[in-house]
Structure formats: structure tokens, C-alpha cells
Enzyme design. Sequence first.
Site, PDB file in Angstrom:
ATOM      1  CG  HIS A   1       2.912   4.792   9.218  1.00 24.18           C
ATOM      2  ND1 HIS A   1       2.395   3.757   8.482  1.00 24.18           N
ATOM      3  CD2 HIS A   1       3.282   5.734   8.323  1.00 24.18           C
ATOM      4  CE1 HIS A   1       2.455   4.049   7.182  1.00 24.18           C
ATOM      5  NE2 HIS A   1       2.993   5.255   7.063  1.00 24.18           N
TER       6      HIS A   1
ATOM      7  CB  CYS B   1       1.690  10.266   1.179  1.00 20.47           C
ATOM      8  SG  CYS B   1       0.050  10.968   0.927  1.00 20.47           S
TER       9      CYS B   1
ATOM     10  CG  HIS C   1       6.933   7.870   5.785  1.00 18.51           C
ATOM     11  ND1 HIS C   1       6.857   7.437   4.491  1.00 18.51           N
ATOM     12  CD2 HIS C   1       5.705   7.674   6.321  1.00 18.51           C
ATOM     13  CE1 HIS C   1       5.628   7.010   4.237  1.00 18.51           C
ATOM     14  NE2 HIS C   1       4.899   7.142   5.333  1.00 18.51           N
TER      15      HIS C   1
ATOM     16  NE  ARG D   1      -1.250   2.421   2.897  1.00 11.77           N
ATOM     17  CZ  ARG D   1      -0.721   3.520   3.396  1.00 11.77           C
ATOM     18  NH1 ARG D   1      -0.644   4.620   2.666  1.00 11.77           N
ATOM     19  NH2 ARG D   1      -0.210   3.542   4.613  1.00 11.77           N
ATOM     20  CG  ASP D   2       3.074   4.435   3.015  1.00 10.16           C
ATOM     21  OD1 ASP D   2       3.350   5.235   2.124  1.00 10.16           O
ATOM     22  OD2 ASP D   2       3.004   4.763   4.216  1.00 10.16           O
TER      23      ASP D   2
ATOM     24  CG  ASN E   1       6.656   3.687   4.696  1.00 12.81           C
ATOM     25  OD1 ASN E   1       6.424   4.221   3.624  1.00 12.81           O
ATOM     26  ND2 ASN E   1       5.746   3.621   5.651  1.00 12.81           N
TER      27      ASN E   1
HETATM   28  P1  HMG Z   1     -13.665  14.062  -2.680  1.00 11.54           P
HETATM   29  O1  HMG Z   1     -13.379  14.503  -4.056  1.00 11.54           O
HETATM   30  O2  HMG Z   1     -13.930  15.107  -1.638  1.00 11.54           O
HETATM   31  O3  HMG Z   1     -14.840  12.970  -2.668  1.00 11.54           O
HETATM   32  O4  HMG Z   1     -12.441  13.162  -2.228  1.00 11.54           O
HETATM   33  P2  HMG Z   1     -16.406  13.138  -2.822  1.00 11.54           P
HETATM   34  O5  HMG Z   1     -17.041  12.435  -1.688  1.00 11.54           O
HETATM   35  O6  HMG Z   1     -16.757  14.586  -3.059  1.00 11.54           O
HETATM   36  O7  HMG Z   1     -16.702  12.319  -4.160  1.00 11.54           O
HETATM   37  C1  HMG Z   1     -16.206  12.744  -5.426  1.00 11.54           C
HETATM   38  C2  HMG Z   1     -16.199  11.574  -6.392  1.00 11.54           C
HETATM   39  O8  HMG Z   1     -15.291  10.579  -5.913  1.00 11.54           O
HETATM   40  C3  HMG Z   1     -17.556  10.873  -6.526  1.00 11.54           C
HETATM   41  O9  HMG Z   1     -17.630  10.361  -7.857  1.00 11.54           O
HETATM   42  C4  HMG Z   1     -17.415   9.719  -5.577  1.00 11.54           C
HETATM   43  O10 HMG Z   1     -18.266   8.645  -5.888  1.00 11.54           O
HETATM   44  C5  HMG Z   1     -15.971   9.335  -5.764  1.00 11.54           C
HETATM   45  P3  HMG Z   1     -18.520  11.064  -8.993  1.00 11.54           P
HETATM   46  O11 HMG Z   1     -19.887  11.113  -8.402  1.00 11.54           O
HETATM   47  O12 HMG Z   1     -17.911  12.447  -9.173  1.00 11.54           O
HETATM   48  O13 HMG Z   1     -18.356  10.160 -10.166  1.00 11.54           O
HETATM   49  N1  HMG Z   1     -15.444   8.642  -4.574  1.00 11.54           N
HETATM   50  C6  HMG Z   1     -14.914   7.409  -4.576  1.00 11.54           C
HETATM   51  N2  HMG Z   1     -14.685   6.518  -5.567  1.00 11.54           N
HETATM   52  C7  HMG Z   1     -14.131   5.328  -5.213  1.00 11.54           C
HETATM   53  N3  HMG Z   1     -13.806   5.015  -3.942  1.00 11.54           N
HETATM   54  C8  HMG Z   1     -14.000   5.876  -2.932  1.00 11.54           C
HETATM   55  C9  HMG Z   1     -14.587   7.134  -3.249  1.00 11.54           C
HETATM   56  N4  HMG Z   1     -14.915   8.203  -2.486  1.00 11.54           N
HETATM   57  C10 HMG Z   1     -15.443   9.103  -3.303  1.00 11.54           C
HETATM   58  N5  HMG Z   1     -13.681   5.536  -1.681  1.00 11.54           N
HETATM   59  C11 HMG Z   1     -11.524  11.418  -0.877  1.00 11.54           C
HETATM   60  C12 HMG Z   1     -12.308  12.700  -0.890  1.00 11.54           C
HETATM   61  C13 HMG Z   1     -11.147  11.162   0.577  1.00 11.54           C
HETATM   62  C14 HMG Z   1     -12.399  10.296  -1.402  1.00 11.54           C
HETATM   63  C15 HMG Z   1     -10.261  11.583  -1.768  1.00 11.54           C
HETATM   64  O14 HMG Z   1      -9.570  12.749  -1.395  1.00 11.54           O
HETATM   65  C16 HMG Z   1      -9.328  10.396  -1.682  1.00 11.54           C
HETATM   66  O15 HMG Z   1      -9.624   9.339  -2.233  1.00 11.54           O
HETATM   67  N6  HMG Z   1      -8.190  10.543  -0.969  1.00 11.54           N
HETATM   68  C17 HMG Z   1      -7.265   9.449  -0.744  1.00 11.54           C
HETATM   69  C18 HMG Z   1      -5.854   9.964  -0.688  1.00 11.54           C
HETATM   70  C19 HMG Z   1      -4.910   8.835  -0.383  1.00 11.54           C
HETATM   71  O16 HMG Z   1      -5.181   7.665  -0.616  1.00 11.54           O
HETATM   72  N7  HMG Z   1      -3.724   9.202   0.166  1.00 11.54           N
HETATM   73  C20 HMG Z   1      -2.710   8.240   0.497  1.00 11.54           C
HETATM   74  C21 HMG Z   1      -3.036   7.403   1.689  1.00 11.54           C
HETATM   75  S1  HMG Z   1      -2.835   8.242   3.256  1.00 11.54           S
HETATM   76  C22 HMG Z   1      -1.135   8.082   3.617  1.00 11.54           C
HETATM   77  O17 HMG Z   1      -0.380   7.682   2.771  1.00 11.54           O
HETATM   78  C23 HMG Z   1      -0.651   8.363   5.009  1.00 11.54           C
HETATM   79  C24 HMG Z   1      -0.374   7.089   5.815  1.00 11.54           C
HETATM   80  O18 HMG Z   1       0.607   6.292   5.170  1.00 11.54           O
HETATM   81  C25 HMG Z   1       0.093   7.436   7.229  1.00 11.54           C
HETATM   82  C26 HMG Z   1       1.261   8.431   7.249  1.00 11.54           C
HETATM   83  O19 HMG Z   1       2.288   8.165   6.599  1.00 11.54           O
HETATM   84  O20 HMG Z   1       1.082   9.459   7.930  1.00 11.54           O
HETATM   85  C27 HMG Z   1      -1.652   6.242   5.960  1.00 11.54           C
HETATM   86 MG    MG Z   2       2.723   6.532   5.272  1.00 12.80          MG
END
Ligand code: HMG
Ligand code: MG
Length: 293
Positions: A209, A242, A211, A17-18, A251
Amino acid sequence: MSHGHSDALQICEVGPRDGLQNETAILSVDEKVEFVQRLAACGLTEIEVGSFVRPEVIPQLADSGAVFKEIQRVPGVTYSALVPNLKGLDHALAAGVDKVAVFTSASEGFAESNIRSSIRASIDRFREVVVQAHQAGIKVRGYVSCVIECPYDGPTDPLDVRKVCDALREIGIDELDLGDTIGVATPDSISRLYEGLSECCTPSESVLHLHNTNGRALDCARRAFALGVRRFDASCGGLGGCPFAPGASGNLSTESLVEFLDEVDGPTGVDLPALTRVGASMRERLGRQPSSG
Ligand code: HMG
Ligand code: MG
């Protein structure tokens, strides 16, 4: 999950994933499945396989559902995924995940950029995710990013981490995971973090967690271990980052974590030579330099 002689010890492998979410090369479903299966074969018992987020945002993991369907599950291994909202949970449950992780931040800047939401609104959204995940019989991890520093808002006050941890507990999160998203922690900032959290999230309850942007992730893991932390996330080959945390690279590598834990806590049960081969082949496949450890 328990390993070795310390019942509380837990290593969550976040490489699939990450590790893959920020790579320019997008692996095929088969390559991801092979990666996950090789990790399980090394003896890792918790693997974060992918995420169910907006596919346009993280195209690298857009086929996580297909990956879950193809994996030959090893009994006793937990295969988990990130979900930002109910839609993500629905997709994750359909794919047969064992556990999900919601994710927010201790800083507003990163929450806005990563999940397009305020911290408060994200937690309100997670409330129903937790209810429905629990109804489905699966546990929920809650990530708090930027526990040391935010790429947008600067250094984080441990009190702000504490507020988010309290709010996540209040909605029934099973496990709190503290993320040094941009990899700038030092052993002393890790100590200050846990002092600030005190009884709200004790070292032994938390998951850490790390990095490795500044090359200090292992030093921080050592300090955390001395403070009582027994649950760590790590990524095979040290891959990870990310797209919303500019400049963050890598990481804590699972190889270096396992080597350290084997030495300090007795055998983790992870086959380190085999894991080192997996990490090296993934780095090569992704066109990365061999890991420095
Ligand atoms: P948004 O644009 O505000 O979402 O995104 P929305 O609710 O307004 O929906 C917009 C469109 O997205 C809609 O589609 C939804 O259906 C669709 P449309 O009607 O326009 O066709 N949608 C989805 N489609 C599939 N799966 C879903 C989903 N949700 C909405 N789950 C949202 C908000 C949170 C969804 C977006 O910003 C997003 O997906 N963000 C994810 C970012 C991400 O994955 N970042 C990396 C992981 S976090 C990380 O790495 C940190 C970590 O490692 C810890 C650390 O290191 O600190 C964990
Ligand atoms: Mg991370």
C-alpha cells in the site's frame, strides 16, 4: 482476485476509502455510490468502499453504511471496509460488506495517534474481530502502517514490521497489507523491507500500500513487482491520505499502476481510459489539481 494472465495479480482500489477520508469536501452518499459503481464498471474487482470507525474522527466516511446499502453490486467484485474494533465489525456486517480490514502500525507513535492504542492492545482487540468475521464467512485484511517511516517515531526497523506481521498471522489474519503511510519509500527501502521480512511475509504473499508524497510510489511498485509482489493497493486519481499522517499526500494512482501492469504483465482487464476519466472527474469534484500521473 485474478486478472490478466497472472493468477496472483490483485489490485485493490482504495479511492473511496483512503482517497476520501482526508478531503475537506465531504461527498454525498449518492456521489460516493456513483464513484464506487464507476470504479466497478472500469473492471476493478476489489474496492475498499469506506470505514466503520468513530464518526467524529473521520466524518468524511461516517455514512459508509448508507453507501454500502445503495451500491448496485457487480457479481465477482469484493466490496470491503475498514473496521477498528468489534463495534465497527457489527456495523460492517449489518451493511453487508464482503471483507473487512483491521489496521495497526509498526510504530507505537502512529498506533497511538490513529487508533488510540498500543500495538499490542490493538492486536488483542483484533483477535475477536477475526473470529467473528470468520464466523460470518468473510476474510480479514490486516494493515500494518508506517512500514518505512513513522511521522512520530522516525524510520522503522523492518524487524518491528516483522513482529507485527507475526502477531497478525498468529490471530488468523487472511492477508497482510504493508503501508508506506507517509509516502517516503524508495525502491531500495522497499528491497530492505522485504529482506527484513523474509519468510515471515514474502513479497508474493503481501499486499503493498504505497502513498506518493515524494512522487516515488510507481518506482517503488516497479521494484516491488521485480521482487515478486503481485498485490497492490492504489487509488483512482491518486487521491488519499490519513489525517493522522501529517504531510502525507496521495496514494499510488490506480491509473499509473494499471498502465505499468498492463505493460509488464499483460492486460489487467481494467479499462484505463474510463478509469482516467473517473479519476479526473473526482479530482475536479474535490477541487484538486489534475493528477500528474
Ligand atoms: P477510542 O476513543 O479509544 O474508542 O477510539 P473507545 O473504544 O474508547 O470508544 C469511545 C467512543 O467511540 C464510544 O462512544 C464508542 O461507542 C465509540 P460513546 O460511548 O462515548 O458514545 N466507538 C465507535 N463508534 C462507531 N464505530 C466504531 C466505534 N468504536 C468506538 N467502530 C478508535 C478508538 C479506534 C475507535 C478511533 O481512534 C478510530 O475510530 N480511529 C480510526 C482512525 C481512522 O479511521 N484512520 C484512518 C484509517 S487508517 C489509514 O488511513 C492507514 C491505511 O491507509 C494504511 C496506510 O496508509 O498505512 C489503512
Ligand atoms: Mg493509506
